[in-house]
Design a protein around this motif. Sequence first.
Motif, PDB file in Angstrom:
ATOM      1  N   ALA A 182       0.927  -1.139   0.104  1.00 15.14           N
ATOM      2  CA  ALA A 182      -0.062  -0.048   0.046  1.00 15.14           C
ATOM      3  C   ALA A 182       0.666   1.057   0.012  1.00 15.14           C
ATOM      4  N   GLU A 183       2.077   1.142   0.625  1.00 19.90           N
ATOM      5  CA  GLU A 183       2.887   2.474   0.699  1.00 19.90           C
ATOM      6  C   GLU A 183       3.404   2.663  -0.673  1.00 19.90           C
ATOM      7  N   VAL A 184       3.660   1.613  -1.512  1.00 20.70           N
ATOM      8  CA  VAL A 184       4.161   1.798  -2.667  1.00 20.70           C
ATOM      9  C   VAL A 184       3.179   2.342  -3.560  1.00 20.70           C
ATOM     10  N   SER A 185       1.949   1.966  -3.288  1.00 17.68           N
ATOM     11  CA  SER A 185       1.028   2.227  -4.256  1.00 17.68           C
ATOM     12  C   SER A 185       0.372   3.723  -3.996  1.00 17.68           C
ATOM     13  N   ARG A 186       0.385   3.958  -2.754  1.00 12.72           N
ATOM     14  CA  ARG A 186       0.542   5.561  -2.485  1.00 12.72           C
ATOM     15  C   ARG A 186       1.350   6.429  -2.883  1.00 12.72           C
ATOM     16  N   ALA A 187       2.554   5.898  -2.932  1.00 14.86           N
ATOM     17  CA  ALA A 187       3.823   6.860  -3.427  1.00 14.86           C
ATOM     18  C   ALA A 187       3.420   6.930  -5.261  1.00 14.86           C
ATOM     19  N   LEU A 188       2.981   5.975  -5.758  1.00 15.47           N
ATOM     20  CA  LEU A 188       2.561   5.777  -7.131  1.00 15.47           C
ATOM     21  C   LEU A 188       1.552   6.790  -7.737  1.00 15.47           C
ATOM     22  N   GLY A 189       0.547   6.922  -6.755  1.00 14.49           N
ATOM     23  CA  GLY A 189      -0.606   7.797  -6.519  1.00 14.49           C
ATOM     24  C   GLY A 189      -0.119   9.103  -6.605  1.00 14.49           C
ATOM     25  N   ARG A 190       0.804   9.480  -5.962  1.00 17.89           N
ATOM     26  CA  ARG A 190       1.309  10.938  -5.563  1.00 17.89           C
ATOM     27  C   ARG A 190       1.786  10.973  -6.649  1.00 17.89           C
ATOM     28  N   LEU A 191       2.789  10.318  -7.553  1.00 15.18           N
ATOM     29  CA  LEU A 191       3.572  10.610  -8.641  1.00 15.18           C
ATOM     30  C   LEU A 191       2.648  10.990  -9.720  1.00 15.18           C
ATOM     31  N   GLY A 192       1.226  10.429  -9.791  1.00 14.21           N
ATOM     32  CA  GLY A 192       0.412  10.643 -10.812  1.00 14.21           C
ATOM     33  C   GLY A 192       0.515   9.735 -11.982  1.00 14.21           C
ATOM     34  N   TRP A 193       1.087   8.457 -11.767  1.00 15.76           N
ATOM     35  CA  TRP A 193       1.513   7.591 -12.844  1.00 15.76           C
ATOM     36  C   TRP A 193       0.277   6.722 -13.253  1.00 15.76           C
ATOM     37  N   GLY A 194      -0.802   7.087 -12.524  1.00 18.79           N
ATOM     38  CA  GLY A 194      -2.011   5.927 -12.878  1.00 18.79           C
ATOM     39  C   GLY A 194      -1.727   4.654 -12.450  1.00 18.79           C
ATOM     40  N   ASN A 195      -1.411   4.482 -11.192  1.00 19.49           N
ATOM     41  CA  ASN A 195      -1.199   2.923 -10.527  1.00 19.49           C
ATOM     42  C   ASN A 195      -2.713   2.343 -10.768  1.00 19.49           C
ATOM     43  N   TYR A 196      -2.518   1.297 -11.285  1.00 21.27           N
ATOM     44  CA  TYR A 196      -3.956   0.609 -11.237  1.00 21.27           C
ATOM     45  C   TYR A 196      -4.101  -0.827 -10.674  1.00 21.27           C
ATOM     46  N   SER A 197      -2.871  -1.343 -10.608  1.00 20.06           N
ATOM     47  CA  SER A 197      -2.989  -2.542  -9.697  1.00 20.06           C
ATOM     48  C   SER A 197      -1.629  -3.120  -8.938  1.00 20.06           C
ATOM     49  N   ASN A 198      -1.555  -3.882  -8.096  1.00 17.50           N
ATOM     50  CA  ASN A 198      -0.382  -4.230  -7.180  1.00 17.50           C
ATOM     51  C   ASN A 198      -0.682  -5.623  -6.841  1.00 17.50           C
ATOM     52  N   ASP A 199       0.214  -6.623  -7.140  1.00 22.70           N
ATOM     53  CA  ASP A 199      -0.174  -7.928  -6.634  1.00 22.70           C
ATOM     54  C   ASP A 199       1.355  -8.671  -6.054  1.00 22.70           C
ATOM     55  N   HIS A 200       1.014  -9.621  -5.246  1.00 26.78           N
ATOM     56  CA  HIS A 200       2.024 -10.756  -5.209  1.00 26.78           C
ATOM     57  C   HIS A 200       2.026 -11.505  -6.106  1.00 26.78           C
ATOM     58  N   GLU A 201       3.536 -11.640  -6.761  1.00 24.05           N
ATOM     59  CA  GLU A 201       3.873 -12.364  -7.775  1.00 24.05           C
ATOM     60  C   GLU A 201       4.031 -13.830  -7.573  1.00 24.05           C
ATOM     61  N   ASP A 202       4.537 -14.482  -8.592  1.00 27.16           N
ATOM     62  CA  ASP A 202       4.554 -16.024  -8.531  1.00 27.16           C
ATOM     63  C   ASP A 202       5.695 -16.701  -7.785  1.00 27.16           C
ATOM     64  N   ALA A 203       6.578 -15.843  -7.265  1.00 24.82           N
ATOM     65  CA  ALA A 203       7.595 -16.271  -6.284  1.00 24.82           C
ATOM     66  C   ALA A 203       7.243 -15.848  -4.852  1.00 24.82           C
ATOM     67  N   HIS A 204       8.044 -16.481  -3.952  1.00 16.06           N
ATOM     68  CA  HIS A 204       7.426 -16.186  -2.384  1.00 16.06           C
ATOM     69  C   HIS A 204       8.529 -14.737  -2.379  1.00 16.06           C
ATOM     70  N   GLY A 205       7.823 -13.824  -1.686  1.00 15.33           N
ATOM     71  CA  GLY A 205       8.505 -12.552  -1.461  1.00 15.33           C
ATOM     72  C   GLY A 205       8.458 -11.791  -2.799  1.00 15.33           C
ATOM     73  N   GLN A 206       7.737 -12.089  -3.625  1.00 18.77           N
ATOM     74  CA  GLN A 206       7.875 -11.199  -5.101  1.00 18.77           C
ATOM     75  C   GLN A 206       6.651 -10.517  -5.379  1.00 18.77           C
ATOM     76  N   PHE A 207       6.694  -9.162  -5.640  1.00 20.03           N
ATOM     77  CA  PHE A 207       5.489  -8.261  -6.007  1.00 20.03           C
ATOM     78  C   PHE A 207       5.527  -7.431  -7.425  1.00 20.03           C
ATOM     79  N   GLU A 208       4.760  -6.807  -7.879  1.00 24.56           N
ATOM     80  CA  GLU A 208       4.614  -6.352  -9.107  1.00 24.56           C
ATOM     81  C   GLU A 208       3.715  -5.080  -8.765  1.00 24.56           C
ATOM     82  N   HIS A 209       4.179  -3.936  -9.385  1.00 24.53           N
ATOM     83  CA  HIS A 209       3.087  -2.750  -9.480  1.00 24.53           C
ATOM     84  C   HIS A 209       2.934  -2.293 -10.715  1.00 24.53           C
ATOM     85  N   ASN A 210       1.640  -1.865 -11.116  1.00 22.50           N
ATOM     86  CA  ASN A 210       1.404  -1.521 -12.653  1.00 22.50           C
ATOM     87  C   ASN A 210       0.925  -0.039 -12.494  1.00 22.50           C
ATOM     88  N   PHE A 211       1.285   0.645 -13.658  1.00 23.26           N
ATOM     89  CA  PHE A 211       0.968   1.906 -13.859  1.00 23.26           C
ATOM     90  C   PHE A 211       0.929   2.146 -15.434  1.00 23.26           C
TER      91      PHE A 211
END
Length: 463
Positions: A182-211
Motif C-alpha cells: 500500500a505504501e508503494v501504491s500510495r507513492a505511485l498515486g502521488r506521482l500521478g502515474w496511474g497506478n491501477y494494480s499491485n500484486d503478490h507475484e509468482d515467487a515467495h516474496g515477489q511483488f509487481e506494481h502496474n501503472f
Amino acid sequence: MSTRVEAPTHAQARPPRSAEEFVRAVERDGIEFVLAMFVNVDGRPCCKLVPAAAVPRLLADGVGFAGHAVGSIGQSPADPDVVAVPDVTSYSVLPWRTGLAVVQCDPHVNGAPWPYAPRVILRRALAELAGRGMVLKVGAEPEYFLLRRTADGGIAVADPEDTGPRPCYDARGLGRSLDHVAEVSRALGRLGWGNYSNDHEDAHGQFEHNFDYADALVTADRVVLFRYLVQMLARDAGLIASFMPKPFGHLTGSGLHLHLSLWGTGGEELFLDEGDARGLGVSALGYAFIGGVLAHAPGVVGFTCPTVNSYKRLGARGDTASGSSWAPTYATYGGNNRTQLLRVPAPGRVEARCVDSSANPYLATAALLAAGLDGVDRSADPGPPNEADLEAAAAQPSSGAPLPATLAEAAEAVRRDAVLRAAFGKAGEGEFVDFYARSKHEEFAEYHRAVGGWEVDRYLTTL
Ligand code: GLU
Ligand code: MG
C-alpha cells in the motif's frame, strides 16, 4: 522522526516545459532539494543533491560528475567532466520525503550529448523515429523481491510465512505485506502515474506494481525512479527490495515486461488492425515489427537480460517451485500465451517478455525498437503465432531459435548484430556495441573465475 509525506493521493501538476516553469514548480511545491539524476550503462542511478537556491544554476549549466566514478559510462579518470543536463519535463516531486524532487538528466561531455549515456541513446533513437512520423509508447511491469538479511548475512524472504505452494495473487500473502504494498501504491498515486494494480507475484516474496503506459522515454525514466522509490521505501522499513532477476534458483525470477506500440504523430495506433486474418488484432506493420524483434532476439536479449544472473531466469521453463518460470526459452511469438518471447495480450500491442528486472530500461527499449524497425524496413513476416506451451519440458518450436544460455553468448550476439551496431552508433573511437559487449564479456569472465559451491559439491571427490 518520520519526514514521510502524509498528503492524500493526487496526480502531480502538469510537468514543466521550460526552465522558467521548472523554477516556478520548485517554488510552488515547496521543494528544498532536487536530485539531478541519470543512470550509467549498468542502470545504476547516480545523482547530486541540488538545493533549491541553486536550481537556476543547475538549469543554466547542468551539474558536473567525474565520469569514471560513475562506473560504466565510457570514461577514464583523465577525461573531462560528465555534465548532467536536466530534462525539465521529467521533474517529479518525490513522494517519500517532504521538499524533495527529482529531474532526470542527459549526460553531456564538452557540450555534446555523451554517446555512451543510455538516456542519450534512447532519446536519439526516438528522435529518429519521430523523423519517420512515429512515436513509441511503452508500458512496463516491474517485478522485484522483498527480502531481509538473516543473522548469518544471507537473505530470506521478508515475510517468513510466505512459503505456500501457490504464492501468486495469494490474498493472505498480499495481506501480510499490505503495509509495504500500500505504501508503494500510495507513492505511485502521488506521482500521478496511474497506478491501477499491485500484486503478490509468482515467487515467495515477489511483488509487481502496474501503472499506465506512456511515451517510451517517460516510461524508461519511471522504471528508474520506480526502482529507486521501492528500494528507499523498503529500506525505511528495514527491508531490501531486490531487482536481481533470480535471487533464488528454485523460484520464479523477476521480469520487466515491456508492452510496446507504435503510434502515428496524429495518434493513430499503427499496430492495430481489428480485421487481422490471424485473429490477434495486429497490423502488417505490427507483424513486421514482431518479425524484426524475433530475428534479432539473441542480440536484443544481450540488452534486455544484461547480467550473469539473468540467464538463470531465462530458459528455466517449468523448473520452479510454482511449476512455471513464465520466462521465454525461444525466439517465438504468440497470442495470449505467456510462454512466448513476444505475447500479443490484446489487439494493437506487443509484450516483450524477454526483459528482466535488471535491464537498463533505456537500452532495452532502444534494442527492441531497433530490431522491430529493421523488421518494418524489411517487411519481415514472423509466420503464424506459436500456440504451444513452450515451458513443457519436451516442447521445441518448429521455428524460433533458442535464446542465449549465458551472458557471454548474449554479448557475442550483440557484437555480431549489424542492425544493433548501426542503431547504437559510434561511441568514442569505437562503437557502442563493442564497448557494451566487452564490458559484458568481462562481467561474465569475472563470474566464471569464481569457484562456487555447486562445483565443489559435484567434483571435489567424484572425479
Ligand atoms: N516473473 C515472471 C518473469 O520472470 C513473469 C510472471 C508474469 O507473467 O507476470 O518473467
Ligand atoms: Mg508479472
